[in-house]
Structure formats: C-alpha cells, structure tokens
Design a protein around this motif. Structure first.
Motif, PDB file in Angstrom:
ATOM      1  N   ASP A 196      -7.707  -1.658   3.140  1.00 49.90           N
ATOM      2  CA  ASP A 196      -8.080  -0.323   2.681  1.00 49.90           C
ATOM      3  C   ASP A 196      -9.080   0.369   3.603  1.00 49.90           C
ATOM      4  OD1 ASP A 196      -6.378  -0.490   0.570  1.00 49.90           O
ATOM      5  OD2 ASP A 196      -7.933  -0.677  -0.981  1.00 49.90           O
ATOM      6  N   PHE A 197     -10.124  -0.370   4.007  1.00 45.05           N
ATOM      7  CA  PHE A 197     -11.170   0.233   4.834  1.00 45.05           C
ATOM      8  C   PHE A 197     -11.438  -0.591   6.085  1.00 45.05           C
ATOM      9  CE2 PHE A 197     -12.243   1.268   0.346  1.00 45.05           C
ATOM     10  CZ  PHE A 197     -12.024   2.644   0.405  1.00 45.05           C
ATOM     11  N   GLY A 202     -12.673  -2.338  -1.573  1.00 47.17           N
ATOM     12  CA  GLY A 202     -11.281  -1.929  -1.516  1.00 47.17           C
ATOM     13  C   GLY A 202     -10.620  -2.063  -2.880  1.00 47.17           C
ATOM     14  N   ASP A 203      -9.437  -1.497  -3.026  1.00 44.86           N
ATOM     15  CA  ASP A 203      -8.715  -1.565  -4.294  1.00 44.86           C
ATOM     16  C   ASP A 203      -8.483  -3.029  -4.668  1.00 44.86           C
ATOM     17  OD1 ASP A 203      -7.657  -0.042  -6.408  1.00 44.86           O
ATOM     18  OD2 ASP A 203      -5.619  -0.364  -5.691  1.00 44.86           O
ATOM     19  N   SER A 208     -14.428  -3.474   2.937  1.00 41.16           N
ATOM     20  CA  SER A 208     -13.102  -3.447   2.315  1.00 41.16           C
ATOM     21  C   SER A 208     -12.940  -4.598   1.320  1.00 41.16           C
ATOM     22  CB  SER A 208     -12.016  -3.538   3.398  1.00 41.16           C
ATOM     23  OG  SER A 208     -10.798  -3.012   2.941  1.00 41.16           O
ATOM     24  N   SER A 225     -12.718   2.808  -5.234  1.00 42.04           N
ATOM     25  CA  SER A 225     -11.272   2.609  -5.307  1.00 42.04           C
ATOM     26  C   SER A 225     -10.830   2.663  -6.769  1.00 42.04           C
ATOM     27  CB  SER A 225     -10.887   1.261  -4.683  1.00 42.04           C
ATOM     28  OG  SER A 225     -11.291   1.199  -3.323  1.00 42.04           O
ATOM     29  N   ASN A 238      -8.885  -5.057  -1.345  1.00 40.68           N
ATOM     30  CA  ASN A 238      -7.814  -5.095  -0.344  1.00 40.68           C
ATOM     31  C   ASN A 238      -8.407  -4.949   1.052  1.00 40.68           C
ATOM     32  OD1 ASN A 238      -5.625  -4.577   1.353  1.00 40.68           O
ATOM     33  ND2 ASN A 238      -4.494  -3.498  -0.237  1.00 40.68           N
ATOM     34  N   ASN A 271     -10.185   5.153   6.748  1.00 40.89           N
ATOM     35  CA  ASN A 271     -10.133   5.838   5.451  1.00 40.89           C
ATOM     36  C   ASN A 271     -11.506   6.118   4.836  1.00 40.89           C
ATOM     37  OD1 ASN A 271      -7.253   5.712   5.471  1.00 40.89           O
ATOM     38  ND2 ASN A 271      -7.378   3.585   4.751  1.00 40.89           N
TER      39      ASN A 271
END
Length: 448
Positions: free
Chosen positions: A81-82, A69-70, A65, A156, A78, A87
């Motif tokens: 996120d994971f 992640g984003d 993540s 992402s 982020n 997700n």
C-alpha cells in the motif's frame, strides 16, 4: 473515510511533536549511557543512535505500510500500500497531511526498538544488535503498531484487531511500545545470559549527571509523544499535556518516598527512574483519565515499578537497566488502570468507562486482553529472533572483551580518554603530555 480540511495549526503542532518524539531517542542514549559502567557508555549510546538509522530507513521502505496499510486479517497492513512512500502524496490523516503522520509515527517506531537495548548493556555484539533491531522492528513492532494504532478508516479502510475488534484503549503506546519493548527486553536478556559478576560485583551507574539529563529530555520529548497523538492543537492535546506533566511528577514523589522508607535515602537515580516510570504509565491512559486519575496512576507506578526492580535478582534474569521493571510493569499499570479510572466523559461511552466510573469490568477485560496478547507475542517472537541470531552470528562478545570493556572491543574507542592528562599538585598546573615525549619535563604546561 471522512475527509477533513487540512489545518495549518494542527499540522504545525504534529510536526513539532514529531521533532520532540525524535529527540527522545538521543535522550534515551544519555539516560542509558549514564547508567552503565564507564567502559560501556559509548556502546550503550550507539545502540540507540544506530536504531535511528536502521528503523528510520525500514519505516520509509515498508514499516509504515506494515503498520498502517489496509489490514490483512487484522494482523498486518498490506506491504504494497505505501511501500517506499508510494500513495502517501495526497493522503490526509484527520486534519494533517499524510507525510506529517508518517514522520510522527516514525519517531515512535525508533524509540520502541531503542528501549529494548537497556536490557543487554555491557555484553551484546554491536552487529548482533543491528540485526536484532531490524528483525524486531519488522516482526514485532510493526505488527503490534498495526494492531493497536491502525483504526478503521483513519489511514486505510481496515485496521488492526486490538483497536477495532477487542476495543482496548491505548492512546499513545502503552501496549504497542512499552509492554512490547519490556517483554522483548526480558526475552532477549534471557537468551543472552547474565553479565559477568551479576549479583556479585557492584555495577553502579558511572555518570548520574547524564542520567538526570536524559530523564529531563525524555520528559520534555514525551509531551510530543502524548499530546501530539491528539493529531491536533485542541482540547484533547491540552488534557494529555497536563496528564503527562502531573503523572510523572506524582510517580517521582512516590518512588522517592518508597526509597526513603525502604533504603533510608532518596536518590537522584530514583528520581530519574520515577519520572520515566510515570511517563510510561500515563502513555496509554492520558486521553481517557482526568488529572486526578493521572495522579493515582502516578502513585501506583511509583510504588509498583520501584518494587519491581528487585524481581531480576529474585528470579535471576539480568535486565541491565531495568527495562522490565520500568517499561513492562509501568506499561501494565497504565494499561490496566484504564479499566478502573477511564472517565465516560472522555471515552464517550459508559461501556468503555472504568469500573470506578460505573463501567463495570468490560473495559478492564479488554485492557487485559490487549496487554496479554502483545506481551505474549513479543516474548515468543523476540525469543525466536534472539535464538536465530545467536545460532548464526552470535549474540555475545567474548568474556575477555566484556571484562576489558565493550567500547574498546566493538568500537575501538573509549568514552573518557584521560590517559594523556596529568595534574601537578606541586605547581597546580595541568601537564598535557606530548605523545612523543620521553620525560616528564617534555610535557607542555598549561595554567590550571
């Protein structure tokens, strides 16, 4: 984000590649283990093996993540996120399932951390290494991977700033892995200090057979490292495979010629080191240079890295197994060479082509910026991590423990226990001593 259909062939290739990349960390354990003295071989190998456990768990919990992640400001993914692989089910990365990509990138994270251990052979506490591995992965590697590997829209919506704002090219990790690990190794070695007797006492490799085995396995695993980064069984994977074959071949030859001219001998250690240096150098460039360009990079790395090994004696830092000379210098050579040798037919644009292909200095500047940012960040943050560990649990074993052997001090084991075996030249038999025996003739005789 463009959704592509999952390909069974691409998925199979990336899974195989992930396995090959994971093989590289035990291969590194052999490579590093053979290069140290016999009293340190187990500790050296354990630092690679324990990294598989520490980084493997951290990657699943939050590392993926952080890296993919984003993006938060282009600096870090982020963490929500994971987190814990949330997700990931149903996620698609190109033509492969999300979990396949997670596994592939986990092996990158593991070996990036393990590479640093070569700088601290013979003298670092095992507990301190474990703490360092977790902190360095979390604060140095995961962010750098986000900057370099996280492209907008790939996993992402928003990715890292080196890939998407600076547009430095790094196909498989010359900056995020090798420059990063080399700079971290330098900072850690500086805080840890020199081995007892460094520069005065011979500290030769104790088992060159292990070194050669490790180098061979690293070369095999590296095909997954580079060709697997194409994320598909396609022409790009074929190009990177060929470049990953020919560049270290050229580097090995150039290293041996340099040794022969400089020292009068071409050594097996030089051959093994040349292979690894070439693999490092081609990693960032393998998808954007032709095979002829890969040979040029290999020659540059062979001469440059072999000459760089003397820097630690000239400048007075003890990088035990030459992580700086091979990975930092090799990573810089390969990363900057893109600015000269990248083909517009492979980059897709004359703007991102190398100077020798009419691209001007623009891409060279981007490459230098990406390399410099990762190098500087790794140096500073690694130094801070090392200082924090040193001030709390301490980084280094005692002088007495270092002298007697870190294997015994940290693991209560030795790599080669020959104390119970004797050889009789008189009757050509092995005498395997009974631990309860008090006389020589109490030993059990076994035909030699």
């Amino acid at each position: 984000m463009t959704i592509l259909e999952i390909s069974a062939g691409d998925t199979a290739w990336v899974l195989i590649s992930a396995t090959l990349v994971l093989l590289m960390t035990p291969a590194l354990a052999f490579f590093y283990g053979g290069m140290v003295r016999s009293k340190s071989v187990l500790n050296m190998m354990m630092m690679s093996i324990i990294t598989c456990g520490i980084v493997g768990v951290a990657w699943v919990l939050y590392g993926f993540s952080f890296a993919f992640g984003d993006s938060i400001g282009g600096f870090l993914g982020n963490p929500a996120d994971f987190f814990g692989m949330s997700n990931v089910t149903g996620l698609e990365v190109g033509t492969v399932p999300g979990f396949v990509f997670v596994g592939f990138q986990s092996a990158f994270a593991i070996i990036a951390v393990a590479l640093v251990s070569g700088a601290v052979a013979d003298r670092m506490k095992f507990a301190a290494w474990c703490a360092f591995a977790l902190l360095w992965a979390s604060l140095v590697y995961f962010p750098a991977a986000h900057w370099v590997f996280a492209f907008d829209g790939a996993v992402s919506e928003k990715g890292g700033f080196i890939a998407n704002t600076i547009h430095a090219l790094d196909f498989a990790g010359g900056t995020a892995i090798h420059i990063n690990a080399g700079a971290g190794a330098l900072a850690l070695a500086l805080v840890l200090g020199k081995r007892i007797g460094f520069g005065k006492v011979p500290m030769r490799p104790h088992n060159l057979t292990l070194v050669m085995l490790g180098a061979a396995l690293l070369w095999i695993g590296w095909f997954g490292f580079n060709a697997g980064s194409a994320l598909g069984a396609n022409e790009l994977a074929g190009l990177t495979w060929v470049n990953t074959m020919v560049c270290p071949a050229a580097t090995m030859l150039a290293w041996l010629v340099t040794e022969r001219i400089r020292d009068g001998h071409a050594t097996s250690l030089g051959a093994a080191s040349g292979i690894v240096a070439g693999l490092v150098a081609i990693t960032p460039a393998c998808a954007v240079v032709t095979p002829l360009g890969a040979i040029v990079i290999g020659i540059l790395a062979g001469v440059g890295c072999s000459m760089a090994l003397s820097l630690k004696y000239r400048w007075g830092y003890d990088d035990s197994l030459d992580v700086v000379g091979v990975h930092l210098v090799g990573g810089l050579i390969g990363t900057l060479a893109i600015g000269f040798l990248a083909s517009p037919d492979l980059t897709g644009s004359i703007d991102s082509a190398g100077l020798f292909y009419g691209g001007g200095l623009a891409q060279l500047g981007r490459q230098a910026a990406g390399a410099g940012i990762v190098l500087g960040y790794s140096l500073v943050v690694t130094w801070l991590i090392a200082q924090a560990i040193d001030k709390t649990i301490g980084l280094r074993v005692t002088p007495a423990q270092e002298t007697s052997g870190i294997d015994l001090a940290e693991h209560a084991e030795v790599g080669y226990d020959l104390s119970k075996v004797q050889y009789s030249t008189y009757n050509k038999t092995l005498l395997i001593a009974d631990p309860n025996a008090t006389r020589d003739n109490d030993a059990t005789k076994v035909s030699a």
